[in-house]
Design an enzyme around this catalytic site. Structure first.
Site, PDB file in Angstrom:
ATOM      1  CG  HIS A 189     -12.168   9.526   2.085  1.00  0.00           C
ATOM      2  ND1 HIS A 189     -12.561   8.279   2.507  1.00  0.00           N
ATOM      3  CD2 HIS A 189     -10.812   9.544   2.196  1.00  0.00           C
ATOM      4  CE1 HIS A 189     -11.504   7.574   2.871  1.00  0.00           C
ATOM      5  NE2 HIS A 189     -10.427   8.321   2.687  1.00  0.00           N
ATOM      6  NE  ARG A 235     -11.392   5.139   0.620  1.00  0.00           N
ATOM      7  CZ  ARG A 235     -10.082   5.005   0.594  1.00  0.00           C
ATOM      8  NH1 ARG A 235      -9.366   5.656  -0.302  1.00  0.00           N
ATOM      9  NH2 ARG A 235      -9.475   4.237   1.460  1.00  0.00           N
ATOM     10  CG  ASP A 245      -1.454   4.416   2.454  1.00  0.00           C
ATOM     11  OD1 ASP A 245      -1.382   5.332   1.615  1.00  0.00           O
ATOM     12  OD2 ASP A 245      -2.410   4.271   3.234  1.00  0.00           O
ATOM     13  CG  ASP A 250      -2.876   0.834  -2.771  1.00  0.00           C
ATOM     14  OD1 ASP A 250      -1.685   1.170  -2.555  1.00  0.00           O
ATOM     15  OD2 ASP A 250      -3.791   1.040  -1.947  1.00  0.00           O
ATOM     16  CG  HIS A 298      -1.758   8.565   4.788  1.00  0.00           C
ATOM     17  ND1 HIS A 298      -2.075   9.484   3.813  1.00  0.00           N
ATOM     18  CD2 HIS A 298      -2.281   7.392   4.375  1.00  0.00           C
ATOM     19  CE1 HIS A 298      -2.762   8.869   2.854  1.00  0.00           C
ATOM     20  NE2 HIS A 298      -2.898   7.604   3.167  1.00  0.00           N
ATOM     21  CG  ASP A 330      -2.262   0.637   0.916  1.00  0.00           C
ATOM     22  OD1 ASP A 330      -2.279   1.854   0.675  1.00  0.00           O
ATOM     23  OD2 ASP A 330      -3.280  -0.085   0.895  1.00  0.00           O
ATOM     24  CG  HIS A 384      -2.779   8.264  -1.475  1.00  0.00           C
ATOM     25  ND1 HIS A 384      -4.028   7.728  -1.672  1.00  0.00           N
ATOM     26  CD2 HIS A 384      -2.391   7.852  -0.255  1.00  0.00           C
ATOM     27  CE1 HIS A 384      -4.379   7.017  -0.620  1.00  0.00           C
ATOM     28  NE2 HIS A 384      -3.401   7.077   0.263  1.00  0.00           N
ATOM     29  NE  ARG A 420      -5.146   8.650   6.236  1.00  0.00           N
ATOM     30  CZ  ARG A 420      -4.314   8.007   7.067  1.00  0.00           C
ATOM     31  NH1 ARG A 420      -3.696   8.673   8.019  1.00  0.00           N
ATOM     32  NH2 ARG A 420      -4.102   6.707   6.938  1.00  0.00           N
ATOM     33  CG  ASP A 421      -7.232  12.257   1.300  1.00  0.00           C
ATOM     34  OD1 ASP A 421      -6.389  11.348   1.406  1.00  0.00           O
ATOM     35  OD2 ASP A 421      -8.423  12.119   1.603  1.00  0.00           O
TER      36      ASP A 421
HETATM   37  O1  LIG Z   1      -6.565   6.608   4.775  1.00  0.00           O
HETATM   38  C1  LIG Z   1      -7.369   6.779   3.837  1.00  0.00           C
HETATM   39  O2  LIG Z   1      -8.589   6.770   3.971  1.00  0.00           O
HETATM   40  C2  LIG Z   1      -6.826   7.028   2.449  1.00  0.00           C
HETATM   41  C3  LIG Z   1      -6.416   8.462   2.333  1.00  0.00           C
HETATM   42  O3  LIG Z   1      -7.519   9.297   2.478  1.00  0.00           O
HETATM   43  O4  LIG Z   1      -5.737   6.165   2.189  1.00  0.00           O
HETATM   44  P1  LIG Z   1      -5.956   4.783   1.405  1.00  0.00           P
HETATM   45  O5  LIG Z   1      -6.648   5.149   0.117  1.00  0.00           O
HETATM   46  O6  LIG Z   1      -4.566   4.281   1.158  1.00  0.00           O
HETATM   47  O7  LIG Z   1      -6.753   3.906   2.241  1.00  0.00           O
HETATM   48 MN   LIG Z   2      -3.825   2.478  -0.383  1.00  0.00          MN
HETATM   49 MN   LIG Z   3      -3.489   5.956   2.019  1.00  0.00          MN
END
Ligand SMILES: O=C(O)[C@@H](CO)OP(=O)(O)O
Ligand SMILES: [Mn+2]
Ligand SMILES: [Mn+2]
Length: 559
Positions: A142, A286, A430, A471, A434, A30, A501, A172-173
């Protein structure tokens, strides 16, 4: 369970040359993209001898594939990849227009207001309040701010007189600290609505990782904190103004982890708890981080925490988040119909599957992989193992996470010879990426590499095949950069850390003693992406993928 509606012919054709019966390990790292080597590329800085040696196999056994933008069904090429769209594509073998895009289309055409879901909630507009709960940023993973803005406008034009927004700050995003700007923007939108006679306000808030947006039932306290603020109007922090709230709370926490707060009036009374007769919309498209709240809002029988107050509301999700549980029952936009996933085909063709990750990524190789459906296709053919994640910490504190345990479980599953496919997600790059902690992310990448080695070693022992991929990117770039790629600094001269990401491609490697002679990556699928992996894996199990799957990445050449 199975795909509903049309008759599906589940039998896959035999591959003309590739054999069946080889144990195949399918490893998803990830947040592991490919980028130029520099000090902010944690994968480069970390010792990753296993992944480095796989790279030596290029171009026949190692290549890059696309993991962002249109290759995974996102609206534009500027959209970074994410786990949902990435694992959906990996599992489904086709590119589906994803939630982000479907919501854009429904908002642009106005169809969102004509569907069942909107009609259902709009019946509360006359007497009740419309509550909008979701992630406030333009991250596009999301939710998206512009979609919230359109929804606010559209709902008020269609009769919503009293609106309360319950915000979850991101970081985070998007960059940490950007929450203040997003709240300011929302406040000015709400002020305009008020000028037009709509009683619209922010009612509560909190950081996404501490309030509401937990996933895979890792920590129900996260959802409870949100519930108390959103539904009961109770939180340890009370403010009369949301911008002030976020600025003040940021003194002790970053955007992702802001504690819950409620907005109160001059009499200290919460301005927007959820009451009988109200409508609620969770505006994230999401699924994973909305399922728990959706359960709390929708289920009569619910024992995950004491809700104290369970108002009679009309609730709709932006999308339906779980296709198997049909959760929530009402939604504004139909989710992508991700049907006939590779997992369902393989089960029908006798491929016994083992899937494993730790809690925070468990649903990625099960739920997302299977097209946002919880549960098994056939419990006799599948075993899904979840290793409990650490709870209540940020993962830079434990950057090794459960990589070793996932590796061990996969190894044991491989050596047991009870499974044809052993599929794992290794979360470290991942989850630690983050946090924005560069040193910890380096440790994380090393741990992920060690887990890969453990699994590949087991494949060696049983004469199997491995496929190693990722991913989307994350750990390979930890700083925000200008157009020419130079790291950016903020006004105070501080390096701008990238917690999100990336849009980078990801590696895919194949190998193992069971890989038939002459198998190599084709060079005529240069734009190959995550959706091409399913057909590739079906080939390696000895089958030809269905016609409408994205083409396989491999060919067999005779020597
Ligand atoms: O933590 C999450 O929800 C996302 C980033 O918003 O990360 P990932 O898509 O890798 O799950
Ligand atoms: Mn991921
Ligand atoms: Mn992530």
């Amino acid at each position: 369970m199975g795909s509903s509606g049309q008759q599906v012919s589940w039998k896959l054709a035999d591959h003309p040359t590739l054999p069946k019966g080889k144990t195949l390990a399918l490893i998803v790292l990830d947040g592991w993209g490919e980028d130029k080597p520099d000090e902010y590329n944690c994968i480069h800085v970390a010792q990753t001898p296993t992944m480095d040696s796989l790279k030596q196999g290029a171009p026949e056994k190692w290549r890059l594939i696309r993991a962002h933008g249109k290759a995974v069904g996102l609206p534009t090429e500027d959209d970074m990849g994410n786990s949902e769209v990435g694992h959906n594509a990996l599992g489904a073998g086709r590119i589906f227009a994803q939630g982000a895009k479907l919501v854009d289309i429904a908002l642009a055409s106005g169809k969102i207001y004509e569907g069942e879901g909107f009609k259902y909630i709009s019946e509360c507009f006359e007497k009740g309040t419309l509550h909008l709960i979701g992630l406030l940023s333009d991250g596009g993973v999301h939710s998206r701010l512009d979609q919230l803005q359109l929804l606010l406008k559209g709902a008020s034009e269609r009769g919503a007189k009293r609106i309360r927004v319950h915000i979850l700050t991101d970081g985070r995003d998007v960059l940490d600290g950007s929450s203040v700007g997003f709240v300011e923007t929302l406040e000015s939108d709400l002020a305009k609505l008020r000028e037009n006679g709509v009683d619209a306000q922010i009612a509560s808030g909190g950081g996404r990782m501490y309030v509401t947006m937990d996933r895979y039932e890792n920590d129900w306290d996260v959802v409870k904190r949100g519930w108390d603020a959103q539904v009961r109007g109770e939180a340890p922090h009370k403010f009369t103004n949301a911008v002030e709230a976020v600025k003040k709370l940021r003194e002790n926490a970053n955007d992702q982890y802001l504690p819950p707060f409620v907005i109160v009036d001059e009499n200290e009374k919460a301005v927007g708890p959820i009451e009988d007769g109200d409508a609620v919309v969770t505006f994230n498209f999401r699924a994973d981080r909305m399922v728990m709240l959706a359960k709390a809002l929708e289920y009569q029988d619910f024992d995950k925490f004491d809700r104290v107050k369970v108002p009679k509301i009309r609730y709709a999700g932006m999308l339906q988040y779980d296709g198997e549980l049909k959760l929530p029952g009402r939604y504004l936009v139909s989710p992508p119909e991700i049907d006939r996933t590779s997992g369902e085909y393989l089960v029908h063709n006798g491929v016994r599957t083992f899937a494993c990750s730790e809690t925070v990524k468990f649903g990625h190789v099960t739920f997302f992989w299977n097209g946002n459906r919880s549960g098994y296709f056939n419990p006799e053919m599948e075993e899904y193992v979840e290793i409990p994640s650490d709870v209540g910490i940020t993962f830079n504190v434990q950057p090794k996470m459960k990589a070793l345990e996932i590796g061990e479980k996969a190894r044991d599953a491989i050596l047991s010879r009870k499974f044809d496919q052993v599929r794992v997600n290794i979360p470290n790059g991942d989850m630690v990426g983050h946090t924005g902690d560069i040193q910890a992310t380096v440790v994380a990448c090393k741990a992920a590499d060690e887990a890969v080695k453990m699994i590949i070693d087991a494949i060696e022992q049983v004469g199997g095949i491995y496929v190693v991929t990722a991913d989307h990117g994350n750990a390979e770039d930890m700083v925000k950069r200008n157009k020419s790629g130079q790291p950016l600094y903020d006004k105070s001269g501080k390096l701008q850390i990238l917690t999100s990401h990336t849009c980078q491609p990801v590696p895919i490697a194949i190998g193992g003693p069971g890989l038939a002679a002459g198998v190599r990556f084709r060079n005529d699928v240069p734009d190959g992406g995550l959706a091409n992996v399913a057909a590739t894996v079906m080939n390696l199990h000895g089958y030809v993928a269905p016609n409408d799957y994205e083409p396989t990445l491999i060919e067999v050449v005779s020597n």
